[in-house]
Enzyme design. Structure first.
Site, PDB file in Angstrom:
ATOM      1  N   GLU A 143       8.155  10.300   9.511  1.00 46.16           N
ATOM      2  CA  GLU A 143       6.905  11.067   9.609  1.00 46.16           C
ATOM      3  C   GLU A 143       5.683  10.179   9.425  1.00 46.16           C
ATOM      4  O   GLU A 143       4.643  10.353  10.072  1.00 46.16           O
ATOM      5  CB  GLU A 143       6.913  12.176   8.535  1.00 46.16           C
ATOM      6  CG  GLU A 143       5.791  13.167   8.638  1.00 46.16           C
ATOM      7  CD  GLU A 143       5.851  13.951   9.948  1.00 46.16           C
ATOM      8  OE1 GLU A 143       6.733  14.783  10.114  1.00 46.16           O
ATOM      9  OE2 GLU A 143       4.987  13.695  10.826  1.00 46.16           O
TER      10      GLU A 143
ATOM     11  N   GLY B  22      -3.731   4.790   5.267  1.00 48.20           N
ATOM     12  CA  GLY B  22      -4.152   4.724   3.871  1.00 48.20           C
ATOM     13  C   GLY B  22      -3.011   5.156   2.968  1.00 48.20           C
ATOM     14  O   GLY B  22      -2.055   5.801   3.413  1.00 48.20           O
TER      15      GLY B  22
ATOM     16  N   THR C  47       0.831  -1.214   0.000  1.00 48.01           N
ATOM     17  CA  THR C  47       0.000   0.000   0.000  1.00 48.01           C
ATOM     18  C   THR C  47       0.867   1.265   0.000  1.00 48.01           C
ATOM     19  O   THR C  47       0.692   2.157  -0.832  1.00 48.01           O
ATOM     20  CB  THR C  47      -0.900   0.011   1.264  1.00 48.01           C
ATOM     21  OG1 THR C  47      -1.595  -1.227   1.311  1.00 48.01           O
ATOM     22  CG2 THR C  47      -1.871   1.158   1.250  1.00 48.01           C
ATOM     23  N   VAL C  48       1.815   1.336   0.924  1.00 47.57           N
ATOM     24  CA  VAL C  48       2.580   2.577   1.077  1.00 47.57           C
ATOM     25  C   VAL C  48       3.678   2.688   0.012  1.00 47.57           C
ATOM     26  O   VAL C  48       3.845   3.746  -0.628  1.00 47.57           O
ATOM     27  CB  VAL C  48       3.183   2.686   2.495  1.00 47.57           C
ATOM     28  CG1 VAL C  48       3.820   4.056   2.681  1.00 47.57           C
ATOM     29  CG2 VAL C  48       2.130   2.451   3.565  1.00 47.57           C
TER      30      VAL C  48
ATOM     31  N   LYS D 167       6.364   2.015  12.610  1.00 51.00           N
ATOM     32  CA  LYS D 167       6.347   2.426  14.036  1.00 51.00           C
ATOM     33  C   LYS D 167       6.780   1.296  14.949  1.00 51.00           C
ATOM     34  O   LYS D 167       7.391   1.529  15.993  1.00 51.00           O
ATOM     35  CB  LYS D 167       4.966   2.934  14.455  1.00 51.00           C
ATOM     36  CG  LYS D 167       3.811   1.987  14.154  1.00 51.00           C
ATOM     37  CD  LYS D 167       3.015   2.496  13.000  1.00 51.00           C
ATOM     38  CE  LYS D 167       2.016   1.491  12.499  1.00 51.00           C
ATOM     39  NZ  LYS D 167       1.342   1.942  11.291  1.00 51.00           N
TER      40      LYS D 167
ATOM     41  N   LYS E 251       2.987   4.196  18.453  1.00 49.00           N
ATOM     42  CA  LYS E 251       3.058   5.615  18.065  1.00 49.00           C
ATOM     43  C   LYS E 251       3.252   6.501  19.296  1.00 49.00           C
ATOM     44  O   LYS E 251       4.037   7.449  19.270  1.00 49.00           O
ATOM     45  CB  LYS E 251       1.774   6.003  17.327  1.00 49.00           C
ATOM     46  CG  LYS E 251       1.598   5.232  16.020  1.00 49.00           C
ATOM     47  CD  LYS E 251       0.198   5.441  15.468  1.00 49.00           C
ATOM     48  CE  LYS E 251      -0.067   4.557  14.265  1.00 49.00           C
ATOM     49  NZ  LYS E 251      -1.482   4.548  13.873  1.00 49.00           N
TER      50      LYS E 251
ATOM     51  N   GLY F 297     -12.870  -2.465   4.772  1.00 47.18           N
ATOM     52  CA  GLY F 297     -11.428  -2.255   4.586  1.00 47.18           C
ATOM     53  C   GLY F 297     -10.811  -1.343   5.627  1.00 47.18           C
ATOM     54  O   GLY F 297      -9.656  -0.948   5.515  1.00 47.18           O
TER      55      GLY F 297
HETATM   56  N1  LIG Z   1      -1.015   0.941   5.137  1.00 52.32           N
HETATM   57  C1  LIG Z   1      -1.088   2.010   5.899  1.00 52.32           C
HETATM   58  O1  LIG Z   1      -2.079   2.756   5.865  1.00 52.32           O
HETATM   59  C2  LIG Z   1       0.056   2.371   6.797  1.00 52.32           C
HETATM   60  C3  LIG Z   1      -0.048   3.537   7.591  1.00 52.32           C
HETATM   61  C4  LIG Z   1       1.015   3.905   8.406  1.00 52.32           C
HETATM   62  C5  LIG Z   1       2.149   3.119   8.440  1.00 52.32           C
HETATM   63  N2  LIG Z   1       2.216   1.975   7.682  1.00 52.32           N
HETATM   64  C6  LIG Z   1       3.444   1.181   7.772  1.00 52.32           C
HETATM   65  O2  LIG Z   1       4.027   1.122   6.479  1.00 52.32           O
HETATM   66  C7  LIG Z   1       4.735  -0.110   6.331  1.00 52.32           C
HETATM   67  C8  LIG Z   1       4.219  -0.830   5.083  1.00 52.32           C
HETATM   68  O3  LIG Z   1       2.832  -1.022   5.214  1.00 52.32           O
HETATM   69  P1  LIG Z   1       1.894  -1.456   3.988  1.00 52.32           P
HETATM   70  O4  LIG Z   1       0.494  -1.232   4.446  1.00 52.32           O
HETATM   71  O5  LIG Z   1       2.348  -0.829   2.733  1.00 52.32           O
HETATM   72  O6  LIG Z   1       2.184  -3.019   3.963  1.00 52.32           O
HETATM   73  P2  LIG Z   1       1.828  -4.075   2.796  1.00 52.32           P
HETATM   74  O7  LIG Z   1       0.772  -3.516   1.904  1.00 52.32           O
HETATM   75  O8  LIG Z   1       1.599  -5.354   3.470  1.00 52.32           O
HETATM   76  O9  LIG Z   1       3.191  -4.137   1.970  1.00 52.32           O
HETATM   77  C9  LIG Z   1       4.350  -4.752   2.455  1.00 52.32           C
HETATM   78  C10 LIG Z   1       5.342  -4.906   1.326  1.00 52.32           C
HETATM   79  O10 LIG Z   1       6.509  -5.527   1.830  1.00 52.32           O
HETATM   80  C11 LIG Z   1       6.856  -6.597   0.980  1.00 52.32           C
HETATM   81  N3  LIG Z   1       7.496  -7.660   1.744  1.00 52.32           N
HETATM   82  C12 LIG Z   1       6.984  -8.333   2.795  1.00 52.32           C
HETATM   83  N4  LIG Z   1       7.858  -9.274   3.217  1.00 52.32           N
HETATM   84  C13 LIG Z   1       8.915  -9.170   2.390  1.00 52.32           C
HETATM   85  C14 LIG Z   1      10.125  -9.877   2.280  1.00 52.32           C
HETATM   86  N5  LIG Z   1      10.438 -10.859   3.129  1.00 52.32           N
HETATM   87  N6  LIG Z   1      10.997  -9.508   1.307  1.00 52.32           N
HETATM   88  C15 LIG Z   1      10.705  -8.488   0.463  1.00 52.32           C
HETATM   89  N7  LIG Z   1       9.559  -7.785   0.515  1.00 52.32           N
HETATM   90  C16 LIG Z   1       8.688  -8.133   1.461  1.00 52.32           C
HETATM   91  C17 LIG Z   1       5.569  -7.092   0.363  1.00 52.32           C
HETATM   92  O11 LIG Z   1       5.863  -7.779  -0.848  1.00 52.32           O
HETATM   93  P3  LIG Z   1       4.716  -8.383  -1.810  1.00 52.32           P
HETATM   94  O12 LIG Z   1       3.913  -7.185  -2.275  1.00 52.32           O
HETATM   95  O13 LIG Z   1       5.426  -9.032  -2.907  1.00 52.32           O
HETATM   96  O14 LIG Z   1       3.900  -9.296  -0.948  1.00 52.32           O
HETATM   97  C18 LIG Z   1       4.810  -5.770   0.161  1.00 52.32           C
HETATM   98  O15 LIG Z   1       5.177  -5.212  -1.058  1.00 52.32           O
HETATM   99  C19 LIG Z   1       4.505  -0.888   7.640  1.00 52.32           C
HETATM  100  O16 LIG Z   1       5.580  -0.643   8.510  1.00 52.32           O
HETATM  101  C20 LIG Z   1       3.237  -0.258   8.198  1.00 52.32           C
HETATM  102  O17 LIG Z   1       3.135  -0.340   9.589  1.00 52.32           O
HETATM  103  C21 LIG Z   1       1.207   1.593   6.870  1.00 52.32           C
END
Ligand SMILES: NC(=O)c1ccc[n+]([C@@H]2O[C@H](COP(=O)([O-])OP(=O)(O)OC[C@H]3O[C@@H](n4cnc5c(N)ncnc54)[C@H](OP(=O)(O)O)[C@@H]3O)[C@@H](O)[C@H]2O)c1
Length: 431
Positions: free
Chosen positions: A131, A304, A14-15, A107, A207, A189
């Site tokens: 941030e 998001g 997502t991010v 975080k 946080k 979602g």
């Molecule tokens: N989503 C939010 O709204 C949000 C808000 C604030 C903070 N965050 C933080 O942002 C970070 C990412 O969140 P996200 O929501 O983007 O997570 P996500 O959608 O689950 O994406 C995680 C990514 O990491 C990759 N990944 C996982 N294990 C891996 C591995 N062993 N080797 C290489 N790549 C790997 C995944 O690959 P694949 O795509 O190939 O599976 C995916 O692309 C987290 O720390 C989360 O806490 C997220």
């Protein structure tokens, strides 16, 4: 034209994809704002074949994200994988050791290892941008590390988890029960399939640990944080709180109390007239008590793709400009171990709900316990059903010592007319 800032993006979920989209869409204006172009050199994720709705054909693909840490053609590693241990930690450590800056939204990683990573960054002349790790759409890290840097920050209050705030809002608006609203939030979602991190307060606790470190110049200490989530909250609590003029919020509180630190993350009862009382739905809000400012309350969406990727971009641009700010606002070696208050000795007004059998003498038994624990009632509501049936008794107290409230709750559980766990919440008015 100045040399580009060369980026490795690890994690394209997502991010991560949100960040790639922004860099592709706004390349011109970003390079003007950053003073140099932003160039994605390589990317990494688990599955190379996954369709991600972005064109990554111009970038190198790293099977092993950690390899980015030793590439000479990368200045900043953007860690968008997640998790406090394993790959994300190794990538962050190795990148900093090799003098690369990192930007992360993670975080959990910083709440558990923030001090060690901050030291590593400083020892190697690198910086950590995070941030996006706290309330993405609110530039709260920038506000606290830079905007409020001239202030003595004496307290931080935050609604830090959008999922919980959405659920509490839905429960109030629809009268729905916790489990039904959780199911709806998952379908919409707004909640993960495994909602534990959100509803048990762990995500918001991570946080709070980071904000507290910046406010008080202490090492982030997630393990000592007292955390309670929202599972125990019922629609009855929401309804009665409303009747008393309050709303229930999952609140992070970090407060300097006479040189010691009070830090809790738990559902609290907040007056509707309070700025935090009206923050609803998926919105986050952070209030920082500053000695030279009046009530700076910042609010916005905390999660998001858009809000989070936007926050990541602000760190990337800062790093392109060469801005280096100590991770928690002061040099890592100056961060102190927090000295905690004895929570039992803190005082507050309280909201208490008891589920009791409607029998003669029940109010007298409850009153006797309250009297013996020096607890003075401010308001009380009991609506009768048929005698012998279960009814809620809801009361609010005047200022009471926390230890006395806990002791009273233990004694209530010993009454054979009290049929369920008492629901106890602080009434928080902010400083
Ligand atoms: N989503 C939010 O709204 C949000 C808000 C604030 C903070 N965050 C933080 O942002 C970070 C990412 O969140 P996200 O929501 O983007 O997570 P996500 O959608 O689950 O994406 C995680 C990514 O990491 C990759 N990944 C996982 N294990 C891996 C591995 N062993 N080797 C290489 N790549 C790997 C995944 O690959 P694949 O795509 O190939 O599976 C995916 O692309 C987290 O720390 C989360 O806490 C997220």
């Amino acid at each position: 034209m100045a040399e580009p800032l060369r980026l490795g993006i690890a994690g394209l979920g997502t991010v991560g994809t949100g960040v790639v989209k922004i860099i592709q869409k706004h390349a011109d204006v970003l390079s003007k704002r950053a003073g140099r172009p932003l160039k994605i050199v390589c990317v990494s994720a688990r599955d190379r074949t996954k369709n991600r709705d972005i064109d990554i054909s111009d970038y190198d693909w790293e099977e092993d994200a950690v390899a980015m840490a030793s590439r000479d053609d990368i200045d900043t590693v953007v860690e968008m994988i997640g998790g406090s241990e394993g790959l994300a930690k190794e990538l962050a450590e190795k990148s900093l050791q090799s003098g690369k800056n990192i930007v992360t939204a993670n975080k959990a990683l910083l709440a558990h290892h923030g001090f060690e990573l901050a030291k590593l960054a400083e020892d190697n002349g690198a910086s950590i941008g995070y941030e996006a790790a706290v309330a993405g759409g609110i530039p709260i890290i920038k506000a606290m590390r830079e905007g409020f840097a001239g202030n003595d920050m004496t307290a931080v209050y935050g609604i830090l988890n959008g999922t919980c705030n959405y659920m509490l809002t839905q429960m109030r608006e629809t009268g729905g029960d916790f489990n039904d609203i959780l199911k709806e939030a998952q379908e919409a979602g707004y909640a993960e399939a495994d909602p534990t991190f959100d509803i048990d307060g762990i995500d918001a606790g991570h946080k709070l640990a980071l904000l507290s470190a910046i406010a008080f110049g202490t090492k982030p200490d997630f393990d000592s944080l007292k955390i309670k989530g929202i599972r125990q909250i019922t629609s009855t609590d929401i309804e009665y709180a409303e009747e008393f003029g309050y709303r229930i919020k999952l609140l992070g509180i970090a407060r300097n109390e006479g040189g010691k630190l009070m830090q809790v993350l738990e559902p609290c009862v907040v007056p509707v007239s309070n700025p935090l009382g009206v923050i609803e739905d998926v919105y986050n809000a952070v209030y920082v008590a500053c000695d030279s400012l009046e009530t700076p309350l910042l609010t916005g969406k905390g999660a998001g793709e858009g809000p989070t990727a936007s926050a990541v971009m602000s760190d990337i641009i800062d790093q392109a400009r060469g801005l280096k700010i100590p991770t928690f606002g002061i040099p890592a070696n100056d961060l102190k171990d927090p000295e905690w208050t004895d929570l039992g000795q803190t005082s507050s007004r309280y909201y208490l709900r008891l589920a009791v059998l409607d029998k003669p003498g029940v109010i007298a038994d409850i009153s006797a316990i309250l009297r013996d624990q020096h607890i003075s009632i401010e308001g009380l509501v009991q609506r009768g059903r048929d005698p012998g049936q279960e009814v809620p008794i809801v009361l609010t107290t005047h200022e009471t010592k926390h230890a006395d409230m806990l002791k009273a709750c233990e004694l209530f559980k010993g009454l054979d007319t009290v049929v369920d766990e008492p629901c106890l919440m602080r009434i928080e008015e902010l400083e």
